[in-house]
Design an enzyme around this catalytic site. Structure first.
Site, mmCIF file in Angstrom:
data_model
loop_
_atom_site.group_PDB
_atom_site.id
_atom_site.type_symbol
_atom_site.label_atom_id
_atom_site.label_comp_id
_atom_site.label_asym_id
_atom_site.label_seq_id
_atom_site.Cartn_x
_atom_site.Cartn_y
_atom_site.Cartn_z
ATOM 1 N N TYR A 279 43.576 28.325 10.503
ATOM 2 C CA TYR A 279 43.715 29.340 9.453
ATOM 3 C C TYR A 279 42.400 30.109 9.278
ATOM 4 O O TYR A 279 41.359 29.519 9.012
ATOM 5 C CB TYR A 279 44.096 28.674 8.127
ATOM 6 C CG TYR A 279 44.876 29.569 7.204
ATOM 7 C CD1 TYR A 279 44.270 30.666 6.583
ATOM 8 C CD2 TYR A 279 46.212 29.346 6.952
ATOM 9 C CE1 TYR A 279 44.987 31.501 5.753
ATOM 10 C CE2 TYR A 279 46.939 30.174 6.112
ATOM 11 C CZ TYR A 279 46.325 31.251 5.518
ATOM 12 O OH TYR A 279 47.031 32.075 4.695
ATOM 13 N N TYR A 327 45.901 39.803 13.702
ATOM 14 C CA TYR A 327 47.326 39.803 14.095
ATOM 15 C C TYR A 327 48.219 40.074 12.892
ATOM 16 O O TYR A 327 48.870 41.113 12.782
ATOM 17 C CB TYR A 327 47.638 38.471 14.772
ATOM 18 C CG TYR A 327 49.045 37.938 14.716
ATOM 19 C CD1 TYR A 327 50.106 38.604 15.322
ATOM 20 C CD2 TYR A 327 49.307 36.714 14.089
ATOM 21 C CE1 TYR A 327 51.395 38.070 15.279
ATOM 22 C CE2 TYR A 327 50.574 36.182 14.051
ATOM 23 C CZ TYR A 327 51.623 36.852 14.640
ATOM 24 O OH TYR A 327 52.888 36.328 14.588
#
Ligand SMILES: [Zn+2]
Lengths: 387, 132
Positions: A279, A327
């Site tokens: 993350y 992304y």
């Protein structure tokens, strides 16, 4: 090791979609089921968050299901890695046979994200923190970064490298928000507008719409399905804080405990991991997580990721989709870490496909997905593998 | 400003009452001696509830900080948000004031100062301790 596998994975539409949360959920779930060769009728377990107060209930009704098991644990971005653990336990215990873990957010289209965070006036944070004007979550990660730079004399450029590498991966992923944006340099990151020092806007994840789903079932059943099973090898979690002053040392996160538990269950070590999906709410999150998980010593992540090691072609491929930085980051990004880990293990990465060993050319065997939620609040690690 | 700070509750009332007299009160456990902040109904060290409020010395050191450049409504950038570690042990979130943001550093010694709120309460802030 567990006897449960991920058998389907999919994204919803991503970016700026103009679609509702439930539409994005209703895209991702059937896509993931189709990927698995299953249908809605097979689903008897649902884990999701971010829909409403009754998130899993809401999704169940929307899909027309009456599940035997649900989970809507709210833990921010790491919730989905926690759901994997819960789903494994539910399937092994026989309470559910086919579990869908899903998420959708239209935060970019709906302009629902604010720098101040959500105010809950009954919490201690409201009395003892909001009077001082910290950006939530930005200022907490910024303080962690400041502490990290001070404690280890680390180079500011090491933080930037995380964003630079993420962009390199995104340039190879047509679904990435920054696909086509061109490369990012360390100087670009350092020269971007500072939001909460030392972090600039380029150290922070995107704000996008997006979502995804993964489908889990027993390993026995998985072997009869159309995809090679991606086995859940291990999992672990640790929950540490809601407020900014609670944790004694911001540079040592709960990923220490979550990683230890996950590697212990899997019987693996960091050296066994071929591809990492970590993350990246902020660049600092990745450095702290790599150290806590044991991929290097404390204060050594800058050296670990130097020389392009986490970029395409490097020896420690990390955030191969382009990550939350380049992304997609739909608020609670953790489900997309799982989707990308599955893709890589199945060898479906296309231009961004990782090879297990530069010499072998084989697809990776072991992937790590690590979620971090809130303000370094919740930490959950999942290890996945293929035979 | 004061309207943005929620009113005290059953446990935090003594803390906020102390700020009316510019006294920074932190809890100490009579059972295990642990100091804690923010105030709670029980001690995070031993789980018991025999807690008393004691006045902090006001001496502290900056654990870490950030300079906010995109201010929240009601704030003027740049401003310094910091975690300071009180001499007694607990960490507080606060602002570092009366000091150029560029001069703030981790480990720096700071001392307590106060900003009055409209309702008679005060907000505890910190400023660099005088040198020497
Ligand atoms: Zn005690």
């Amino acid at each position: 090791m567990t006897n449960v596998a991920i058998v389907g994975a999919a994204e919803s539409d991503l970016g700026r979609t103009g679609k509702s949360i439930l539409t994005l959920q209703a895209q991702a779930i059937p896509r993931a089921l189709a990927d698995a060769g299953l249908t809605l009728a097979d689903v008897d377990g649902i884990a999701t968050a971010g829909v409403s107060r009754f998130s899993a209930t809401q999704v169940a009704e929307y899909l027309g299901l009456r599940p035997a098991w649900t989970d809507s644990t709210f833990a921010g971005g790491s919730a989905f890695e926690m759901y994997v653990a819960r789903a494994v336990q539910a399937i092994e215990a026989g309470q559910a046979s086919t579990v869908v873990i899903s998420y959708g957010s239209n935060q970019r289209s709906a302009r629902s994200r604010s720098l101040g965070g959500v105010k809950e006036t009954h919490t201690p944070e409201a009395q003892f923190e909001t009077p001082y004007g910290p950006l939530y979550p930005f200022s907490h990660y910024a303080m962690a970064a400041q502490s990290y730079l001070h404690k280890y004399g680390a180079a500011r450029e090491s933080l930037a490298e995380v964003a630079v590498a993420a962009r390199e991966w995104a340039l190879r992923n047509p679904k990435a928000y920054r696909y086509g944006a061109g490369p990012l340099t360390v100087d670009d990151v350092l020269g971007s507008d500072t939001v909460s020092s030392p972090l600039t806007v380029a150290d922070a994840c995107l704000v996008t719409d997006g979502g995804g789903a993964v489908v889990l079932t027993s390993l026995d059943r998985a072997r009869d399905l159309r995809r090679d099973p991606v086995r859940v090898l291990g999992y672990g979690e640790c929950t540490t804080n809601t407020s900014m002053a609670a944790v004694d040392d911001l540079t040592v996160t709960g990923a220490v405990e979550s990683g230890r538990a996950a590697f212990g269950r899997a019987g693996l070590t960091p050296a066994d991991v071929d591809v990492l999906e970590v993350y990246d709410s902020f660049t600092i999150t990745v450095l702290l997580t790599l150290e806590a998980l044991g991929f290097c010593g404390f204060g050594e992540a800058g050296d670990l990721i130097a020389d392009g090691r986490i970029r395409p072609g490097g020896g420690l491929p990390l955030n191969t989709s382009g990550g939350g930085l380049s992304y997609n980051h739909p608020g609670q990004y953790g489900v997309l870490l799982l989707v990308e880990a599955v893709r890589q293990l199945r060898g479906e990465g296309g231009a961004r496909q990782v090879e297990a060993g530069a010499a072998t050319g084989a697809a990776p065997k072991v992937a790590l997905a690590h979620g971090t939620g809130g303000i370094l609040s919740t930490h959950a690690t999942v290890l996945l593998g293929v035979e | 400003m004061s309207t943005e700070i929620p009113l005290p509750d059953d446990v935090t009332a003594p803390y906020w009452a102390g700020t009316e007299e510019k006294r920074l009160l932190i809890q100490r456990c009579a059972e295990c001696g642990r100091f804690q902040h923010y105030p709670r109904y029980m001690c995070t060290g031993c789980g018991r509830g025999d807690l008393e409020f004691v006045e902090a010395s006001g001496e502290a050191a900056i654990d870490t900080f950030t300079v906010v450049h995109r201010p929240l409504p009601g704030f003027e950038a740049p401003y310094v948000v910091a975690r300071v570690r009180l001499a007694e042990g607990p960490i507080l979130l606060t602002n570092i004031v009366d000091c150029p943001p560029d001069d703030v550093a981790c480990g720096q010694a700071v001392r307590l100062t106060w900003r009055p709120l409209e309702d008679g309460r005060h907000l505890p802030l910190f400023t660099p301790a005088k040198e020497g």
